[in-house]
Motif scaffolding. Structure first.
Motif, PDB file in Angstrom:
ATOM      1  N   LEU A  68       0.811  -1.218   0.000  1.00 34.23           N
ATOM      2  CA  LEU A  68       0.000   0.000   0.000  1.00 34.23           C
ATOM      3  C   LEU A  68       0.845   1.269   0.000  1.00 34.23           C
ATOM      4  CD1 LEU A  68      -2.795  -1.073   2.515  1.00 34.23           C
ATOM      5  CD2 LEU A  68      -3.041  -0.712   0.050  1.00 34.23           C
ATOM      6  N   LEU A  69       2.150   1.128   0.217  1.00 34.66           N
ATOM      7  CA  LEU A  69       3.054   2.268   0.116  1.00 34.66           C
ATOM      8  C   LEU A  69       3.469   2.471  -1.338  1.00 34.66           C
ATOM      9  CD1 LEU A  69       5.339   1.501   3.174  1.00 34.66           C
ATOM     10  CD2 LEU A  69       3.949   3.576   2.918  1.00 34.66           C
ATOM     11  N   ASP A  70       3.386   3.687  -1.803  1.00 28.02           N
ATOM     12  CA  ASP A  70       3.789   4.035  -3.173  1.00 28.02           C
ATOM     13  C   ASP A  70       5.048   4.887  -3.075  1.00 28.02           C
ATOM     14  OD1 ASP A  70       3.905   4.440  -5.863  1.00 28.02           O
ATOM     15  OD2 ASP A  70       2.165   5.767  -5.973  1.00 28.02           O
ATOM     16  N   LEU A  71       6.199   4.216  -2.935  1.00 26.16           N
ATOM     17  CA  LEU A  71       7.459   4.905  -2.662  1.00 26.16           C
ATOM     18  C   LEU A  71       8.584   4.296  -3.495  1.00 26.16           C
ATOM     19  CD1 LEU A  71       7.336   4.928   1.241  1.00 26.16           C
ATOM     20  CD2 LEU A  71       6.987   6.925  -0.239  1.00 26.16           C
ATOM     21  N   PRO A  72       9.540   5.114  -3.941  1.00 28.47           N
ATOM     22  CA  PRO A  72      10.710   4.584  -4.637  1.00 28.47           C
ATOM     23  C   PRO A  72      11.732   4.039  -3.645  1.00 28.47           C
ATOM     24  CG  PRO A  72      10.882   6.958  -4.507  1.00 28.47           C
ATOM     25  CD  PRO A  72       9.544   6.602  -3.915  1.00 28.47           C
ATOM     26  N   PRO A  73      12.582   3.113  -4.081  1.00 29.87           N
ATOM     27  CA  PRO A  73      13.649   2.626  -3.205  1.00 29.87           C
ATOM     28  C   PRO A  73      14.505   3.779  -2.697  1.00 29.87           C
ATOM     29  CG  PRO A  73      13.492   1.272  -5.180  1.00 29.87           C
ATOM     30  CD  PRO A  73      12.589   2.446  -5.401  1.00 29.87           C
ATOM     31  N   GLY A  74      14.977   3.621  -1.471  1.00 30.91           N
ATOM     32  CA  GLY A  74      15.844   4.643  -0.879  1.00 30.91           C
ATOM     33  C   GLY A  74      15.129   5.623   0.009  1.00 30.91           C
ATOM     34  N   THR A  75      13.804   5.655  -0.033  1.00 29.42           N
ATOM     35  CA  THR A  75      13.071   6.542   0.859  1.00 29.42           C
ATOM     36  C   THR A  75      12.939   5.892   2.232  1.00 29.42           C
ATOM     37  OG1 THR A  75      11.020   5.682  -0.103  1.00 29.42           O
ATOM     38  CG2 THR A  75      11.800   7.784  -0.915  1.00 29.42           C
ATOM     39  N   THR A  76      12.568   6.699   3.221  1.00 23.81           N
ATOM     40  CA  THR A  76      12.555   6.240   4.611  1.00 23.81           C
ATOM     41  C   THR A  76      11.140   6.272   5.174  1.00 23.81           C
ATOM     42  OG1 THR A  76      14.800   7.076   4.944  1.00 23.81           O
ATOM     43  CG2 THR A  76      13.493   6.644   6.916  1.00 23.81           C
ATOM     44  N   VAL A  77      10.761   5.196   5.847  1.00 25.65           N
ATOM     45  CA  VAL A  77       9.421   5.037   6.405  1.00 25.65           C
ATOM     46  C   VAL A  77       9.516   4.985   7.926  1.00 25.65           C
ATOM     47  CG1 VAL A  77       7.357   3.580   6.455  1.00 25.65           C
ATOM     48  CG2 VAL A  77       8.738   3.727   4.365  1.00 25.65           C
ATOM     49  N   LEU A  78       8.692   5.772   8.605  1.00 23.62           N
ATOM     50  CA  LEU A  78       8.553   5.648  10.049  1.00 23.62           C
ATOM     51  C   LEU A  78       7.584   4.502  10.318  1.00 23.62           C
ATOM     52  CD1 LEU A  78       9.050   6.759  12.946  1.00 23.62           C
ATOM     53  CD2 LEU A  78       6.981   8.149  12.620  1.00 23.62           C
ATOM     54  N   VAL A  79       8.035   3.480  11.014  1.00 23.38           N
ATOM     55  CA  VAL A  79       7.198   2.322  11.330  1.00 23.38           C
ATOM     56  C   VAL A  79       6.828   2.405  12.808  1.00 23.38           C
ATOM     57  CG1 VAL A  79       7.009  -0.188  11.359  1.00 23.38           C
ATOM     58  CG2 VAL A  79       8.367   0.949   9.579  1.00 23.38           C
ATOM     59  N   VAL A  80       5.555   2.648  13.081  1.00 22.69           N
ATOM     60  CA  VAL A  80       5.075   2.799  14.452  1.00 22.69           C
ATOM     61  C   VAL A  80       4.319   1.537  14.841  1.00 22.69           C
ATOM     62  CG1 VAL A  80       3.721   4.190  16.050  1.00 22.69           C
ATOM     63  CG2 VAL A  80       4.901   5.293  14.124  1.00 22.69           C
ATOM     64  N   GLY A  81       4.893   0.790  15.779  1.00 23.74           N
ATOM     65  CA  GLY A  81       4.378  -0.529  16.122  1.00 23.74           C
ATOM     66  C   GLY A  81       5.238  -1.557  15.405  1.00 23.74           C
ATOM     67  N   VAL A  82       6.349  -1.926  16.015  1.00 17.85           N
ATOM     68  CA  VAL A  82       7.357  -2.723  15.313  1.00 17.85           C
ATOM     69  C   VAL A  82       6.892  -4.161  15.143  1.00 17.85           C
ATOM     70  CG1 VAL A  82       9.684  -3.671  15.450  1.00 17.85           C
ATOM     71  CG2 VAL A  82       9.277  -1.264  15.978  1.00 17.85           C
ATOM     72  N   VAL A  83       6.835  -4.591  13.892  1.00 22.85           N
ATOM     73  CA  VAL A  83       6.576  -5.978  13.520  1.00 22.85           C
ATOM     74  C   VAL A  83       7.712  -6.383  12.599  1.00 22.85           C
ATOM     75  CG1 VAL A  83       4.992  -7.588  12.383  1.00 22.85           C
ATOM     76  CG2 VAL A  83       4.074  -5.649  13.690  1.00 22.85           C
ATOM     77  N   ASN A  84       8.504  -7.366  12.994  1.00 22.12           N
ATOM     78  CA  ASN A  84       9.694  -7.699  12.216  1.00 22.12           C
ATOM     79  C   ASN A  84       9.376  -8.101  10.782  1.00 22.12           C
ATOM     80  OD1 ASN A  84      11.915  -7.223  14.045  1.00 22.12           O
ATOM     81  ND2 ASN A  84      11.175  -8.954  15.243  1.00 22.12           N
ATOM     82  N   SER A  85       8.226  -8.744  10.560  1.00 15.59           N
ATOM     83  CA  SER A  85       7.864  -9.119   9.185  1.00 15.59           C
ATOM     84  C   SER A  85       7.627  -7.891   8.317  1.00 15.59           C
ATOM     85  CB  SER A  85       6.617 -10.011   9.182  1.00 15.59           C
ATOM     86  OG  SER A  85       6.893 -11.271   9.753  1.00 15.59           O
ATOM     87  N   LEU A  86       7.105  -6.824   8.900  1.00 16.83           N
ATOM     88  CA  LEU A  86       6.927  -5.591   8.138  1.00 16.83           C
ATOM     89  C   LEU A  86       8.276  -4.978   7.791  1.00 16.83           C
ATOM     90  CD1 LEU A  86       3.956  -3.817   9.966  1.00 16.83           C
ATOM     91  CD2 LEU A  86       3.933  -4.814   7.680  1.00 16.83           C
ATOM     92  N   LEU A  87       9.190  -4.971   8.744  1.00 12.12           N
ATOM     93  CA  LEU A  87      10.524  -4.434   8.468  1.00 12.12           C
ATOM     94  C   LEU A  87      11.212  -5.260   7.384  1.00 12.12           C
ATOM     95  CD1 LEU A  87      11.778  -3.683  12.098  1.00 12.12           C
ATOM     96  CD2 LEU A  87      10.398  -2.244  10.572  1.00 12.12           C
ATOM     97  N   GLU A  88      11.042  -6.567   7.445  1.00 14.60           N
ATOM     98  CA  GLU A  88      11.611  -7.459   6.437  1.00 14.60           C
ATOM     99  C   GLU A  88      11.048  -7.142   5.053  1.00 14.60           C
ATOM    100  OE1 GLU A  88      12.404 -12.131   6.851  1.00 14.60           O
ATOM    101  OE2 GLU A  88      10.285 -11.634   6.584  1.00 14.60           O
TER     102      GLU A  88
END
Length: 287
Positions: free
Chosen positions: A151-171
């Motif tokens: 659901l994120l429409d972003l090019p590689p190299g951009t930075t996302v703030l992830v609130v509520g850490v889920v390791n699978s999302l970071l992966e």
């Protein structure tokens, strides 16, 4: 979508400019049947402890859920933080009474239950179903993470703030070449040893987009993040077990997309399930 279809959806699925506005419209009976006539039949909590195979860290979840007719509304809480009497407060209570409960998670779960009851996830509300295949807890976690991150429409190299850490999302973010700042009130470290910061709003300014758990509804941190995204024109994608029927109501008001996952959640069994995506890019780039 034709003009007629768009008008019908607007009438059936009103969005709101703030959380307080949404609550007031529900109280006033503007979004469905008289809330005073809607009573919670069942209240329950679901507790979970997990450590996926191959992962070095684990976590715990606790969720308050309220049953209203055929709908279930939910709000995650910090494990052990919910008083035992909260469940007794909810059973048999009408929705307006629970929207004034002293505990925010009770208020959020009641709002979620009412909105799920009047407008369940489906095409009429603009939701796109995404099948979640059967599998192990880790396989299902990774499948959900892919559905969220798409659901994120972003090019590689951009930075996302992830609130509520889920390791699978970071992966999943790593697999797309996206950087991230992991944030969680509990702090700690990610699976890869990265520091987890605790102040979401203080970190938001250095991030290009926000990927945020619905748990922020239950701890009161959602509205500042929504306002930040709206003020700075940033994508705000919500992954929602908490408030899955609440968060789509803020589409176009700071929230750009929602991956809604009503009860029962993916971690409860190994069978197939369904996620419901609102907004964001569609397969093939179509919007």
């Amino acid at each position: 979508m034709t003009a007629a279809t768009g008008t019908a959806r607007t009438a059936a699925f009103a969005t709101c400019a703030s959380y307080d506005e949404l609550v007031e419209r529900v109280r006033a009976g503007e979004l469905g049947p008289d809330p005073a006539a809607q009573r919670i039949a069942v209240a329950f909590t679901t507790r979970q402890a997990v450590r996926h195979d191959g992962r070095g860290t684990g976590y715990r979840n606790e969720v308050l859920s309220l049953r209203l007719a055929g709908a279930v509304g939910s709000c995650a809480v910090e494990p052990g933080a919910l008083p035992c009497g909260a469940i007794d407060d909810c059973v048999g209570a009408d929705v307006p009474r629970l929207l004034e409960h002293p505990l925010l998670p009770v208020r959020v779960a009641a709002l979620d239950a009412y909105l799920m009851h009047v407008a369940p996830h489906g095409p009429a509300q603009g939701a796109r179903p995404v099948p979640l295949p059967a599998g192990t807890s880790l396989e299902k976690s990774r499948a959900r993470a892919r559905a969220v991150v798409e659901l994120l429409d972003l090019p590689p190299g951009t930075t996302v703030l992830v609130v509520g850490v889920v390791n699978s999302l970071l992966e999943a973010l790593r697999s797309r070449g996206l950087g991230y700042v992991p944030c969680d009130l509990k702090g700690g470290a990610t699976e890869w040893g990265e520091e987890v910061v605790t102040g979401a709003l203080s970190e938001a300014g250095r991030c290009d987009a926000l990927l945020v758990s619905g748990m922020t509804l239950g701890n009161g941190t959602f509205e500042p993040l929504r306002r930040h995204a709206l003020a700075h024109g940033k994508q705000l994608v919500m992954f929602a077990q908490t408030g899955s029927a609440v968060l789509p109501r803020f589409l176009g008001h700071g929230v750009s997309a929602v991956c809604a996952e009503p009860y029962p959640f993916f971690w409860l069994d190994g069978g197939p399930g369904t996620l419901h995506r609102y907004g964001g890019p569609r397969p093939g780039g179509e919007r």
